[in-house]
Design a protein around this motif. Sequence first.
Motif, PDB file in Angstrom:
ATOM      1  N   SER A 112     -28.782 -10.591  23.729  1.00 12.36           N
ATOM      2  CA  SER A 112     -29.854  -9.687  23.318  1.00 12.36           C
ATOM      3  C   SER A 112     -29.566  -8.317  23.917  1.00 12.36           C
ATOM      4  O   SER A 112     -28.683  -8.169  24.750  1.00 12.36           O
ATOM      5  N   ALA A 162     -22.934 -18.121  24.005  1.00 19.01           N
ATOM      6  CA  ALA A 162     -24.251 -17.655  24.436  1.00 19.01           C
ATOM      7  C   ALA A 162     -24.856 -16.778  23.353  1.00 19.01           C
ATOM      8  O   ALA A 162     -24.139 -16.199  22.529  1.00 19.01           O
ATOM      9  N   ARG A 198     -28.651 -10.797  32.425  1.00 21.87           N
ATOM     10  CA  ARG A 198     -29.973 -11.188  31.930  1.00 21.87           C
ATOM     11  C   ARG A 198     -30.025 -11.154  30.415  1.00 21.87           C
ATOM     12  O   ARG A 198     -30.955 -11.656  29.789  1.00 21.87           O
ATOM     13  N   LEU A 233     -27.824 -12.617  28.425  1.00 17.34           N
ATOM     14  CA  LEU A 233     -27.242 -13.837  27.873  1.00 17.34           C
ATOM     15  C   LEU A 233     -28.252 -14.973  27.944  1.00 17.34           C
ATOM     16  O   LEU A 233     -28.856 -15.221  28.984  1.00 17.34           O
ATOM     17  N   HIS A 234     -28.422 -15.673  26.802  1.00 18.79           N
ATOM     18  CA  HIS A 234     -29.374 -16.776  26.708  1.00 18.79           C
ATOM     19  C   HIS A 234     -28.691 -17.965  26.048  1.00 18.79           C
ATOM     20  O   HIS A 234     -27.702 -17.815  25.332  1.00 18.79           O
ATOM     21  N   ASP A 235     -29.222 -19.147  26.275  1.00 16.94           N
ATOM     22  CA  ASP A 235     -28.694 -20.367  25.656  1.00 16.94           C
ATOM     23  C   ASP A 235     -27.198 -20.514  25.927  1.00 16.94           C
ATOM     24  O   ASP A 235     -26.404 -20.773  25.014  1.00 16.94           O
ATOM     25  N   VAL A 236     -26.822 -20.351  27.175  1.00 16.14           N
ATOM     26  CA  VAL A 236     -25.412 -20.398  27.567  1.00 16.14           C
ATOM     27  C   VAL A 236     -24.935 -21.845  27.654  1.00 16.14           C
ATOM     28  O   VAL A 236     -25.605 -22.692  28.249  1.00 16.14           O
ATOM     29  N   ASP A 280     -29.252  -8.027  37.596  1.00 15.12           N
ATOM     30  CA  ASP A 280     -28.679  -9.251  37.049  1.00 15.12           C
ATOM     31  C   ASP A 280     -28.431 -10.245  38.175  1.00 15.12           C
ATOM     32  O   ASP A 280     -28.140  -9.863  39.300  1.00 15.12           O
TER      33      ASP A 280
END
Length: 160
Positions: free
Chosen positions: A37, A34, A130, A132-135, A125
Amino acid sequence: MAEIIEDEVDALYPTGQAGVVPSTWFRERLLARAALSGVFCDVGAAATVAQLRPEFLESAQRLGLADFDVSAVQQATHRALTQRVGLAIYSLTDEAMNPVFDGVRFLSRHGSDLELWTVFERSDDGDRSRLLHDVTAEPLRTHDPAVIAAMQLHGLSAED
């Protein structure tokens, strides 16, 4: 060895061969990746240690440590101290009562080339942070380069 009596419970959980990771271990795990940010506190940074030292020096000394320094937060034997440090960082808020940090970055006691990250869970959350992106997640495979490197580092092999 011949005199050891194996009971029924022992038979359910046989001892594996030393240094060999059973195939079931891999089947029960996923490899997840992931993008992360947020704003993280580096507890190993000189400025962070200097700021935390007045608050945690006495606690460190009560645990038998000579000082509150980077080694104090890297020792596995003093979890109570590292948990108090983590709680203090988690609890920091700005003037609007918003959290200052989203987690902590620190170096492993097993090698300064290993970075570890703690991501604080917050009440807003969902199923996951929140931050973690592109998991992505996939089965953990014995031929993955990261798995091979980790097994070689620790002198392990995968069960055939």
